[in-house]
Structure formats: structure tokens, C-alpha cells
Motif scaffolding. Structure first.
Motif, short mmCIF file in Angstrom:
data_model
loop_
_atom_site.label_atom_id
_atom_site.label_comp_id
_atom_site.label_asym_id
_atom_site.label_seq_id
_atom_site.Cartn_x
_atom_site.Cartn_y
_atom_site.Cartn_z
N UNK A 229 0.81 -1.23 0.00
CA UNK A 229 0.00 0.00 0.00
C UNK A 229 0.83 1.27 0.00
N UNK A 230 2.17 1.12 -0.10
CA UNK A 230 3.08 2.26 -0.08
C UNK A 230 2.94 3.07 1.21
N UNK A 231 2.79 2.36 2.34
CA UNK A 231 2.77 2.99 3.65
C UNK A 231 4.17 2.97 4.23
N UNK A 232 4.53 4.03 4.96
CA UNK A 232 5.81 4.03 5.68
C UNK A 232 5.65 3.60 7.12
N UNK A 233 4.40 3.46 7.58
CA UNK A 233 4.17 3.04 8.96
C UNK A 233 2.75 2.60 9.17
N UNK A 234 2.55 1.84 10.25
CA UNK A 234 1.23 1.36 10.65
C UNK A 234 1.01 1.70 12.12
N UNK A 235 -0.20 2.07 12.47
CA UNK A 235 -0.55 2.31 13.86
C UNK A 235 -0.73 0.96 14.55
N UNK A 236 -0.18 0.84 15.75
CA UNK A 236 -0.31 -0.39 16.52
C UNK A 236 -1.47 -0.24 17.49
N UNK A 237 -2.40 -1.19 17.46
CA UNK A 237 -3.59 -1.16 18.32
C UNK A 237 -3.72 -2.49 19.04
N UNK A 238 -4.53 -2.54 20.13
CA UNK A 238 -4.78 -3.82 20.80
C UNK A 238 -5.55 -4.77 19.88
N UNK A 239 -5.49 -6.06 20.20
CA UNK A 239 -6.18 -7.06 19.40
C UNK A 239 -7.68 -6.79 19.32
N UNK A 240 -8.26 -6.33 20.45
CA UNK A 240 -9.72 -6.20 20.54
C UNK A 240 -10.24 -4.78 20.39
N UNK A 241 -9.35 -3.84 20.00
CA UNK A 241 -9.80 -2.44 19.90
C UNK A 241 -8.93 -1.70 18.89
N UNK A 242 -9.42 -1.60 17.64
CA UNK A 242 -8.61 -0.99 16.59
C UNK A 242 -8.73 0.54 16.56
N UNK A 243 -9.32 1.13 17.61
CA UNK A 243 -9.39 2.59 17.69
C UNK A 243 -8.48 3.16 18.78
N UNK A 244 -7.81 2.29 19.53
CA UNK A 244 -6.90 2.73 20.58
C UNK A 244 -5.46 2.67 20.08
N UNK A 245 -4.73 3.75 20.22
CA UNK A 245 -3.34 3.81 19.76
C UNK A 245 -2.40 3.41 20.89
N UNK A 246 -1.64 2.32 20.69
CA UNK A 246 -0.66 1.91 21.70
C UNK A 246 0.77 2.06 21.20
N UNK A 247 0.93 2.38 19.92
CA UNK A 247 2.27 2.55 19.39
C UNK A 247 2.23 2.72 17.88
N UNK A 248 3.38 2.68 17.27
CA UNK A 248 3.48 2.79 15.82
C UNK A 248 4.64 1.94 15.35
N UNK A 249 4.48 1.32 14.20
CA UNK A 249 5.55 0.54 13.58
C UNK A 249 5.90 1.19 12.25
N UNK A 250 7.14 1.58 12.08
CA UNK A 250 7.58 2.22 10.85
C UNK A 250 8.63 1.37 10.15
#
Length: 380
Positions: A229-250
Motif C-alpha cells: 500500500x506504499x505505507x511508511x508506517x502502521x498504527x499499533x492497536x490492541x487485538x480487541x480495539x482498533x481505535x486505541x493507539x498503543x504505538x506505531x511501527x515504521x
């Protein structure tokens, strides 16, 4: 694996005298990772997309005013060493030389694609960045640009009024709207147009929905999604809640993981190593080890020190921001600070890191004491 197996001789090149208006249009039309700048055919530096996210750049300025140096690599260099110099140089592109002549380029994408199969051995939790800079939907683009500059990052998650993940704003989004809108204006209207653009809320330019990953997902799967998808990073979320930000992977986090070593001494990676003045890598490693030794039950898996130069100077010495981040058996620990010169900035950040290490040690000691007390009470 030698870099010769993945480097490419197909790259975009401009002369130092080229107008920035043309450089902007190249990024808009072809979306390259970066552009090689030459002076009469000789390599001079690179221009990255992030550098164009500046509110006071005149399109009539020359490319030489914005180029930065990038680490030079040889076609015979090992891929792990190239990953290291890309991270430490704070760039996503490096010129590749053969017998002293510019042969081509290598980018983060080519490196990650080449090592993709090996990334199945680690999970996102092993390498992600826990501390995340975020903005709200009504944050102005001008404010977002300042955050991107201040923290030397290329993306910020956008949160709604409830604190949930709403979108993502990147340098690409901002460059795209600046180039598109400013190019429509006449020369006399551009100053006013730029001011208007800076006042636009990030909600109007952010990407949504946001592609996310979880702590348990393999890095291989996450990187595949980035490359597709030509992304430089993805937001890291909990398994059961894709609206909570716990980190980022670049992609930079993944490159950094490629450089991890099993050396006897702690491996320290330094971003923007060219800013070091009166301090060297060995001093930095020794000082961090002394701090870590104050909590002997903790082992450091990897340490990352990033320097960032501000425009402010004191008697010719630039104001430097330093961030130290440790990935340890007790979680991620960080410290940051500013000072005039890299050594002063590092010492301020090191003091903050030491306080955080000792605070964590005391918290763990209190938890152990409470556990012992509860076990004794249970025996009564």
C-alpha cells in the motif's frame, strides 16, 4: 547479502541549480523516495519529501539550498550495514557507488523487500515504537508541520474528540495539498495561499480509515502491508480495539531491527550521527551502560539515540534535541533533553533517562514487596 543484489541504477536526478518548483512537481508526479542532486554530474546530496514540508520555502530557490548529505554505500556493502547507515543518516535513500562513481541508489523499500522472508521470525511487539506523537482532528496543518519537524517524523495519528483513532496525516498528504494548491496560484497570491493552507485542519487532509497492526502480528505480515500500500508506517492497536493507539511501527523500526547484534557490549544506534561534536559513540554507549547498571535485573535489548538540530544557536553552537530510547526486558524506557551541542543535549537526556530507570526500579520493588506481603497475609 551484498547491496549489489538489490540496488538499482534507475533513479531521478536533478542539478543543484534546478528550481524547487520543479523538484516539487517531480515528487507530485512520480512520488520517489528521494531525488539525487548532482553538481555538473558529480554527486552532491539528496532531497527527501520531508524536507519540502516547510512553510517558507520559495519555489524560485535552487535545489542546492535544500539538499542534505546521505550516507554513501558501495555496491559490495552488506545489507545489514546499509540498513544501519540509512537509520543513522535519517534518510530513506542512499547513493550507491562503484569504483568511486555514482552507480545508482538503494532505498528502504528494496532492503525490506529483500529480507521479507526473514521477518517472519519476529513480532511487532519486539520492535515497535511505544511513544507516539498524535494530533487532534482540529489541529491546523501548520501545527502538524511543526510537530513533524520538531520530532523528525513523517506521520502522526489523528484522534477524534473521544481520543479514538480517526485518521493519519503524513508528509505526503501535506506536500500533496501544498503543491496542488500553490501551483494553481499566481506568484503574487502564493503568500496568502500558503497562510490559508496552514490554517486548514488536518481532518481535511488526513487519510482514513487507517491501516493498523497488532502487537502479536508478525513483522513480515506488517511489512507486506506497508509495501503493498506504499505505507511508511502502521498504527499499533490492541487485538480487541482498533481505535486505541498503543504505538506505531515504521519502516525505520524494521531497518533498525536488522542491525541488532549479539555483541558483548550494548549495541547503540545513533540517528543523525553527523551532529556529534565533542562526544563519540563509545562515550554514549559507556554512559548509557552505567545508567542501566543501576537496575541490574534489567537487560537492554537495543538502544537508540537520536539527535535533531534546531535553527537556534548560541555563539555558533546549534541547539540540539536528544532522545534516548531503550528496549529492555522491563519494557521501553526513554529520556529526552535539549542543549547547545550534542554532548550537552545528550547529558540532559541521560539525566532524564536515569530518573526514569530508577523510577521503574522503585515501582518494581514496590510491586515485589506488595506481592510478598499478600502471600504472607494469605497464610494467616
Amino acid at each position: 547479502m551484498d547491496i549489489a543484489e538489490i540496488a538499482t541504477s534507475d533513479f531521478i536526478e536533478v542539478d543543484t541549480g534546478e528550481r524547487l518548483a520543479k523538484v516539487r512537481s517531480i515528487f507530485e508526479r512520480k512520488n520517489p523516495r528521494g531525488i539525487i542532486v548532482t553538481d555538473d554530474g558529480e554527486y552532491a546530496g539528496v532531497i527527501g519529501k520531508r524536507q519540502l514540508v516547510q512553510s517558507h520555502v520559495n519555489d524560485d530557490m535552487k535545489a542546492e539550498s535544500m539538499l542534505v548529505s546521505a550516507p554513501n554505500v558501495e555496491r559490495t556493502d552488506d545489507v545489514r550495514e546499509v540498513a544501519r547507515v540509512l537509520v543513522e543518516g535519517g534518510t530513506k535513500i542512499a547513493p550507491v557507488f562503484e569504483a568511486g562513481d555514482l552507480w545508482g541508489i538503494v532505498t528502504t523499500n528494496e532492503i525490506l523487500d529483500a529480507v521479507l522472508e526473514n521477518l517472519d521470525a519476529i513480532d511487532v511487539e519486539d520492535i515497535y515504537t511505544e511513544s507516539v506523537i498524535t494530533v487532534e482532528e482540529d489541529t491546523h496543518i501548520g501545527q502538524a508541520i511543526n510537530l513533524l519537524r520538531e520530532h523528525s517524523i513523517s506521520r502522526v495519528p489523528v484522534l477524534n474528540e473521544d481520543g479514538n483513532l480517526s485518521g493519519m496525516t503524513t508528509t505526503h498528504d501535506i506536500v500533496d495539498i501544498v503543491v496542488r494548491d500553490v501551483d494553481k496560484a499566481t506568484t503574487g497570491d502564493r503568500a496568502g495561499d500558503i497562510e490559508r493552507i496552514l490554517d486548514i485542519p488536518v481532518y481535511d487532509v488526513m487519510s482514513s480509515p487507517v491501516s493498523t497492526t497488532t502487537l502479536a502480528e508478525s513483522v513480515k505480515t506488517a511489512v507486506e502491508r506497508m509495501l503493498e500500500n506504499d505505507f511508511n508506517g502502521l498504527v499499533v492497536t490492541p487485538e480487541d480495539n482498533d481505535s486505541e493507539v498503543v504505538g506505531i511501527l515504521t519502516k525505520t523500526d524494521v531497518l533498525r531491527a536488522l542491525t541488532y547484534t549479539e555483541e558483548e557490549h550494548m549495541d547503540v544506534q545513533i540517528t543523525n550521527i553527523n551532529l556529534l561534536d565533542t562526544i563519540v559513540r563509545e562515550d554514549i554507549r559507556t554512559d548509557i551502560e552505567e545508567v542501566v547498571d543501576k537496575y541490574q535485573d534489567m537487560q537492554v535489548r537495543h538502544s537508540h539515540v537520536r539527535f535533531h538540530e534546531h535553527k537556534e544557536k548560541l555563539r555558533g553552537t546549534p541547539l540540539i534535541q536528544c532522545q534516548i530510547r531503550l528496549r529492555t526486558t522491563e519494557g521501553q524506557i526513554a529520556g529526552s533533553g535539549e542543549g547547545y551541542g550534542a554532548e550537552q543535549a545528550f547529558n540532559v537526556a541521560l539525566d532524564k533517562l536515569e530518573r526514569n530507570v530508577l523510577e521503574l526500579k522503585n515501582v518494581r520493588s514496590d510491586e515485589e514487596y506488595r506481592g510478598q506481603l499478600l502471600r504472607k497475609l494469605a497464610q494467616l
